[in-house]
Design a protein around this motif. Structure first.
Motif, PDB file in Angstrom:
ATOM      1  N   UNK A 360       0.787  -1.223   0.000  1.00  0.00           N
ATOM      2  CA  UNK A 360       0.000   0.000   0.000  1.00  0.00           C
ATOM      3  C   UNK A 360       0.819   1.273   0.000  1.00  0.00           C
ATOM      4  N   UNK A 361       2.111   1.161   0.237  1.00  0.00           N
ATOM      5  CA  UNK A 361       2.987   2.333   0.271  1.00  0.00           C
ATOM      6  C   UNK A 361       3.820   2.429  -1.010  1.00  0.00           C
ATOM      7  N   UNK A 362       4.195   3.647  -1.338  1.00  0.00           N
ATOM      8  CA  UNK A 362       5.156   3.899  -2.414  1.00  0.00           C
ATOM      9  C   UNK A 362       6.553   3.896  -1.783  1.00  0.00           C
ATOM     10  N   UNK A 419       1.736   8.287   2.674  1.00  0.00           N
ATOM     11  CA  UNK A 419       0.407   7.900   2.191  1.00  0.00           C
ATOM     12  C   UNK A 419       0.320   6.390   2.022  1.00  0.00           C
ATOM     13  N   UNK A 420      -0.782   5.834   2.499  1.00  0.00           N
ATOM     14  CA  UNK A 420      -1.039   4.407   2.315  1.00  0.00           C
ATOM     15  C   UNK A 420      -2.328   4.225   1.518  1.00  0.00           C
ATOM     16  N   UNK A 421      -2.192   3.514   0.415  1.00  0.00           N
ATOM     17  CA  UNK A 421      -3.355   3.277  -0.441  1.00  0.00           C
ATOM     18  C   UNK A 421      -4.282   2.263   0.232  1.00  0.00           C
TER      19      UNK A 421
END
Length: 423
Positions: A360-362, A419-421
């Motif tokens: 979920x992270x970049x 940011x976490x998707x």
């Protein structure tokens, strides 16, 4: 500023009649060079280079002497002894290439392989791929064996590949920094020699951080870099050739493609072979017989000091410390809910840890956040691990529980703020 430049032009015109007519300068002095550069202070916890401690920095700042001065040859002799200790070898042909680990890789391949010969590259990460490309560029017939990133070959895999391809050289990466694997070496040298094949090992990311015994493990060519566990600046690359390897180099039918990396010249420059001294009448003759290139004098100072530090600490103590710190780090990561890329604990590289990129992270945002807010470098993947992992290098002076605690705190902070998707 303009008045000063005008005055300079006036003086030049007076001192050098016709100067203005002769001048062909049309590129002005670059403005960017008017400001003094100051390097930022950072925790270098990526896969390399590592931080250089004050003692080694100070050695590199000593006054420059000539690359052919007697004191320089004494330093080079000390370096050879230090490499022999670090590699655990008594090989006479042991020296440091003027260049990074890539230069040592090319030196090994350029000297051990001739056009048209068969080679076998064991590919379990980017460095096996690089070695294969280098060998292909000089006209070798390149064969490969491959295993998924994060895993190793069995000795039976190797035996079967040697029987099938009949290469003159096989290259393994001991510490594969792109995937975080420490490849077992025991028994491979014996297998290679039964197949009349040289055993070449890349230990750039592992030397000093994991057990390695060049002579007893039957390694024919071993090389590393100065900027990892040794904590010296990039630019020198220790390398050693066994007697078996040296005989192949000595009996080549063709010259190596690179003069700069020609071991017959380099061994002479480093004093590995004393036979050329016979008949020389004075020091000028000695210099003439030994000159090959201008060695990186201050880098040699730093390399010598870094080898002295390793000798003082003790090789086995260094191996143990890196292993203990790596295990402490791995436990901390797992307690955070992060997963390690290399599943088998027995083949995890103690110097460079690969962490599965948090879902979920970049990963780019994570590494950028940590650099910006913690002045701490960690890296993403490389080659087959791109996009899959984060890589953390704790090498030499950086291999400590205090360093681990810094990295864990930075990772916790990044996962909290990046940011976490939700997809």
């Amino acid at each position: 500023e303009n008045n000063g430049q005008g005055l300079l032009l006036t003086v030049l015109a007076h001192k050098c009649p016709g100067w203005q007519a002769m001048s062909s300068l049309y590129v002005p002095p670059p403005k960017c060079l008017e400001k003094r550069f100051v390097a930022p202070q950072r925790h270098m916890f990526g896969p390399g280079p590592s931080n250089v401690p004050p003692r080694i920095l100070a050695a590199g700042a000593e006054p420059v002497i000539g690359h052919m001065h007697p004191e320089m040859f004494e330093i080079m002799s000390d370096i050879r002894s230090g490499i022999q200790y670090a590699f655990q070898t008594r090989n006479k042909v042991t020296l440091a290439v003027s260049g990074t680990g890539h230069a040592a890789m090319e030196c090994a391949i350029f000297n051990a392989v001739e056009p048209g010969e068969d080679v076998l590259m064991a590919v379990n990460g980017i460095w096996g791929e690089r070695a294969a490309e280098i060998a292909e560029r000089i006209g070798a017939r390149v064969n490969t064996i491959r295993t998924p990133a994060g895993s190793c070959f069995t000795n039976e895999d190797i035996n079967q590949a040697l029987a099938r391809h009949k290469p003159c050289v096989v290259l393994f990466t001991h510490g594969e920094s792109s995937t975080g694997v420490l490849h077992p070496l025991d028994g491979i040298g014996d297998i290679c020699h039964r197949h009349n094949c040289l055993f070449v090992v890349d230990c750039v990311a592992s030397m000093g951080g994991a057990p390695l015994y060049m002579d007893t493990q039957g390694i024919d060519i071993l090389y590393t870099g100065s900027q990892k566990v040794l904590n010296a600046p990039p630019g020198t690359a220790p390398i050693s050739f066994s007697e078996r390897a040296w005989q192949k180099v000595f009996n080549r039918k063709t010259k190596p493609v690179s003069f700069f990396l020609d071991m017959s010249w380099l061994a002479n420059y480093w004093g590995c072979d004393d036979s050329w001294v016979i008949g020389l009448s004075d020091w000028s003759d000695l210099l003439l017989g030994r000159y090959h290139h201008t060695g990186p004098v201050t880098n040699f100072y730093s390399l010598r000091e870094s080898l002295a530090v390793l000798a003082e600490q003790g090789l086995e103590n260094s191996w143990c410390r890196h292993q203990e710190v790596a295990e402490y780090f791995h436990e901390g990561l797992e307690n955070m809910g992060l997963r390690l890329f290399v599943k088998d604990k027995n083949v995890r590289l103690p110097t460079v840890t690969t962490i599965v990129a948090p879902p979920g992270y970049d990963w780019k945002e994570i590494t950028s956040y940590i650099m910006k807010n913690h002045k701490l470098e960690i890296s993403g993947g490389l080659g087959p691990s791109v996009g899959q992992v984060l890589r953390v290098g704790l090498m030499g002076c950086n291999s400590s529980k205090a360093s681990v605690d810094m990295v864990l705190e930075a990772l916790k902070d990044a996962l909290k703020h990046c940011h976490k998707s939700r997809v």
